[in-house]
Design an enzyme around this catalytic site. Structure first.
Site, PDB file in Angstrom:
ATOM      1  N   ALA A   1       0.855  -1.181   0.000  1.00 19.34           N
ATOM      2  CA  ALA A   1       0.000   0.000   0.000  1.00 19.34           C
ATOM      3  C   ALA A   1       0.895   1.237   0.000  1.00 19.34           C
ATOM      4  O   ALA A   1       2.021   1.189   0.518  1.00 19.34           O
ATOM      5  CB  ALA A   1      -0.885  -0.006   1.233  1.00 19.34           C
TER       6      ALA A   1
ATOM      7  N   GLU B   1       3.775  -5.725   7.261  1.00 24.47           N
ATOM      8  CA  GLU B   1       2.873  -4.823   7.989  1.00 24.47           C
ATOM      9  C   GLU B   1       3.216  -4.740   9.467  1.00 24.47           C
ATOM     10  O   GLU B   1       3.049  -3.705  10.112  1.00 24.47           O
ATOM     11  CB  GLU B   1       1.413  -5.275   7.818  1.00 24.47           C
ATOM     12  CG  GLU B   1       0.817  -5.026   6.438  1.00 24.47           C
ATOM     13  CD  GLU B   1       1.128  -6.108   5.431  1.00 24.47           C
ATOM     14  OE1 GLU B   1       1.975  -6.978   5.701  1.00 24.47           O
ATOM     15  OE2 GLU B   1       0.527  -6.066   4.349  1.00 24.47           O
TER      16      GLU B   1
ATOM     17  N   GLU C   1      -0.337  -9.614  -1.248  1.00 26.52           N
ATOM     18  CA  GLU C   1      -1.746 -10.015  -1.145  1.00 26.52           C
ATOM     19  C   GLU C   1      -2.422 -10.006  -2.522  1.00 26.52           C
ATOM     20  O   GLU C   1      -3.279 -10.839  -2.800  1.00 26.52           O
ATOM     21  CB  GLU C   1      -2.467  -9.080  -0.165  1.00 26.52           C
ATOM     22  CG  GLU C   1      -1.961  -9.270   1.273  1.00 26.52           C
ATOM     23  CD  GLU C   1      -2.490  -8.224   2.237  1.00 26.52           C
ATOM     24  OE1 GLU C   1      -2.124  -7.041   2.076  1.00 26.52           O
ATOM     25  OE2 GLU C   1      -3.264  -8.573   3.136  1.00 26.52           O
TER      26      GLU C   1
ATOM     27  N   GLY D   1       0.399  -5.313   0.577  1.00 23.86           N
ATOM     28  CA  GLY D   1      -0.724  -5.400  -0.361  1.00 23.86           C
ATOM     29  C   GLY D   1      -0.314  -5.975  -1.713  1.00 23.86           C
ATOM     30  O   GLY D   1      -1.147  -6.543  -2.425  1.00 23.86           O
TER      31      GLY D   1
END
Ligand code: DAK
Length: 264
Positions: free
Chosen positions: A67, A135, A115, A112
Site C-alpha cells: 500500500a 505490515e 496479497e 498489499g
C-alpha cells in the site's frame, strides 16, 4: 479504449496483460490505482473474448511494494476503513474473476502487493522477486486478505512465521514453500507467463471457469460438500457445446477447437 494513468492494460489474442504502472513509487497501491484496477477488472469481466489475465509490474524493481505508505499515513480512521474496503473489494473482485489469472512477479511483492499476487490463481516469479508481509513493522497487520489467503496456500505455521517476523523471502524460498510455482530470469518472466496463458487459452472457456470456481469454492468447504459442487459442475460442463467438441474431437482423432463462451 480507456486510458489509465496508474495501470496499463493490453489485450492480444484473448490474453490480457495488466501492468501496475507507478514505477517511481515501486507500483505502490494508492486510491487512484485501486479505482483503475477495479474499472479494468469490470471491463475484462464483460469482454467474452478474454480468456486469461496476467498481472505484472512496470520497471525492473517491483511488482507492487505494498500500500502507498505516504497515503495511508494521512488516513483518518474513517478514511482507513474506506481504503481497506476499496482494497478488499478490488482484490476479491480479482479472485472472483471467472477467467484464470497469473501473477508474474518481477520484483518486490510486499504487503498489499503480496496479497494481490495471492488473489491470483498461481504465481510465476523472476529470480529478483521478493515476497513479504511487512505490515508488522508498521505496527499493523495485513489488511487485504493476507491473514486469510496466505495460510490457505502455504499452511498456518509458515504464514504465521512470515506475518509475525515481517521478513522478506527470496523467489527460491517462496517456491520452496509453495507460494510460487516457477522461477524465470527477469527477461523470460512475462514471456513464460504468456506461453502458459496461450496454452490455457486453447482450452474451453466454460470448463476453465468451472474448474476455477469449483476449486475455489471447494477450498472453503468440507470434502463432501466440495465433491457435491464438483458433481454439479461436471454435469453442467458435460452438457456444454465445448464438451461435445472435446469428446467428438477425441473420437474423430483430431485436435479440439473450443469456441464456446460462458453463455452457451
Ligand atoms: N509506498 C509508497 N512509496 C513507496 C513504497 C510504498 N509502499 N515503497 C517504496 N516507495 C517509494 C520510496 O519512498 C522511494 O520513493 P522516493 O524516495 O524515490 O521518492 C521509491 O519508492 C524507491 O524506494 P526505495 O528508495 O525505498 O528503494 P529501495 O530499493 O531502497 O527499497 C523497498 C525497496 C521495497 C525494500 C523499500 O522501498 C520498502 O521497504 N518499501 C516499503 C515496503 C512496505 O512496507 N510496504 C507496505 C507494506 S504495508 C489497509 C489494508 C492494507 C494495507 C494497508 C492498510 N487498511 C486496512 C487500511 C496494506 C499495507 C501494506 O501494504
Amino acid at each position: 479504449m480507456v486510458v489509465y494513468s496508474s495501470i496499463e492494460l493490453t489485450c492480444t489474442d484473448g490474453i490480457a496483460i495488466l501492468t501496475f504502472n507507478r514505477p517511481k513509487a515501486l507500483n505502490a497501491l494508492n486510491t487512484s490505482l485501486l479505482e483503475e484496477l477495479s474499472h479494468a477488472l469490470n471491463a475484462l469481466k464483460a469482454d467474452e473474448s478474454i480468456r486469461v489475465l496476467i498481472l505484472t509490474g512496470a520497471g525492473d524493481k517491483a511488482f507492487i511494494a505494498g500500500a502507498d505508505i505516504s497515503e495511508i499515513n494521512t488516513l483518518s480512521p474513517l478514511g482507513a476503513k474506506q481504503f481497506a474496503q476499496a482494497g478488499q473489494e478490488v482484490i476479491s473482485k480479482l479472485q472472483e474473476l471467472a477467467i484464470p489469472v497469473i501473477a508474474a512477479v518481477n520484483g518486490y511483492a510486499l504487503g498489499g502487493g503480496c496479497e494481490m499476487a495471492l488473489a491470483c490463481d498461481f504465481i510465476y516469479a523472476s529470480e529478483k522477486a521478493v515476497f513479504g508481509l511487512p505490515e508488522i513493522n508498521l505496527g499493523v497487520i495485513p489488511g487485504f486478505g493476507g491473514t486469510q489467503r496466505l495460510p490457505r496456500l502455504i499452511g498456518a505455521n509458515r504464514a504465521k512465521e512470515m506475518i509475525f517476523t515481517g521478513k522478506h523471502l527470496t523467489a527460491a524460498e517462496a517456491r520452496e514453500i509453495g507460494l510460487v510455482n516457477k522461477i524465470f530470469s527477469p527477461e523470460e518472466l512475462v514471456v513464460a507467463a504468456t506461453e502458459t496463458a496461450k496454452l490455457i487459452a486453447t482450452k474451453g472457456k466454460a470448463s476453465l471457469c468451472a474448474a476455477k470456481q469449483t476449486i475455489n469454492q471447494g477450498l472453503n468447504t468440507d470434502l463432501q460438500t466440495g465433491l457435491a459442487i464438483e458433481r454439479d459442475a461436471f454435469a453442467l460442463m458435460l452438457a456444454s457445446p465445448d464438451a461435445k467438441e472435446g469428446t467428438g474431437a477425441f473420437l474423430e482423432k483430431r485436435k479440439a477447437v473450443f469456441t464456446g463462451g460462458l453463455n452457451d
